[in-house]
Design a protein around this motif. Structure first.
Motif: not given
Length: 190
Positions: A163-185
């Motif tokens: 999983l790859i995230l692109y941050n192009g917001t122009g801010t130096s950081t983008m904080v991801t929250n703890t309720n994110n998930y990545f899954q496979a079945s």
């Protein structure tokens, strides 16, 4: 030839009981033969050239998340996932950020994610990709700071999902929250 327990008759037909290391081999196999591995809790049948998984029970699957928020600098980033919700087959290890298809389970996979950020985004500012075996399978713009996505991927044993995230917001950081998930079945063979 592997050593197996006696067979029994049930709604699937005649079933041979064995372990994952004592499956029938050579002339002891026959087309359509059904086995139950009591060490893995999985059902398989002989397709003439290979054992084919029967998704009756204990389907390989994994779901990972983060234990805390994570800063994402501008550009392409790979979020880390350090907490397993479940992992039936050792597809994830420690804080690595990929999921690996286990041996014997090449085929169709359902891969999904949820990513949320602390910033409001507009189209093109941020997007999420799912990559596997050198191919990009999903490339979705993130809107309003969060994104959910899912896709079916055909993968070989040993391939990894990223999983790859692109941050192009122009801010130096983008904080991801703890309720994110990545899954496979696992869905089944191709």
């Amino acid at each position: 030839m592997g050593i197996c327990s006696p067979w029994s008759d049930n709604p699937l037909g005649r079933v041979t009981y064995c372990t994952s290391t004592t499956r029938p081999t050579g002339a002891a196999r026959y087309f359509g033969q059904v086995i139950f591995e009591f060490d893995t809790g999985r059902w398989w049948y002989w397709g003439g050239s290979a054992w084919i998984f029967m998704p009756i029970a204990k389907v390989p699957r994994v779901s990972v998340t983060r234990s805390a928020a994570e800063s994402m600098p501008t550009g392409f980033q790979t979020p880390t996932f350090d907490t397993e919700n479940y992992d039936t087959d050792g597809m994830h290890s420690g804080s690595n950020n990929y999921l690996t298809v286990p041996a014997g389970f090449g085929g169709r996979w359902f891969v999904s994610y949820y990513i949320s950020t602390g910033v409001s985004t507009s189209s093109g500012d941020a997007y999420v990709q799912i990559n596997a075996a050198g191919k990009r399978y999903l490339d979705v713009n993130m809107a309003n700071g969060s994104m959910v996505g899912a896709t079916e991927i055909i993968a070989n044993a040993g391939d990894s999902f990223w999983l790859i995230l692109y941050n192009g917001t122009g801010t130096s950081t983008m904080v991801t929250n703890t309720n994110n998930y990545f899954q496979a079945s696992y869905l089944g063979p191709v």
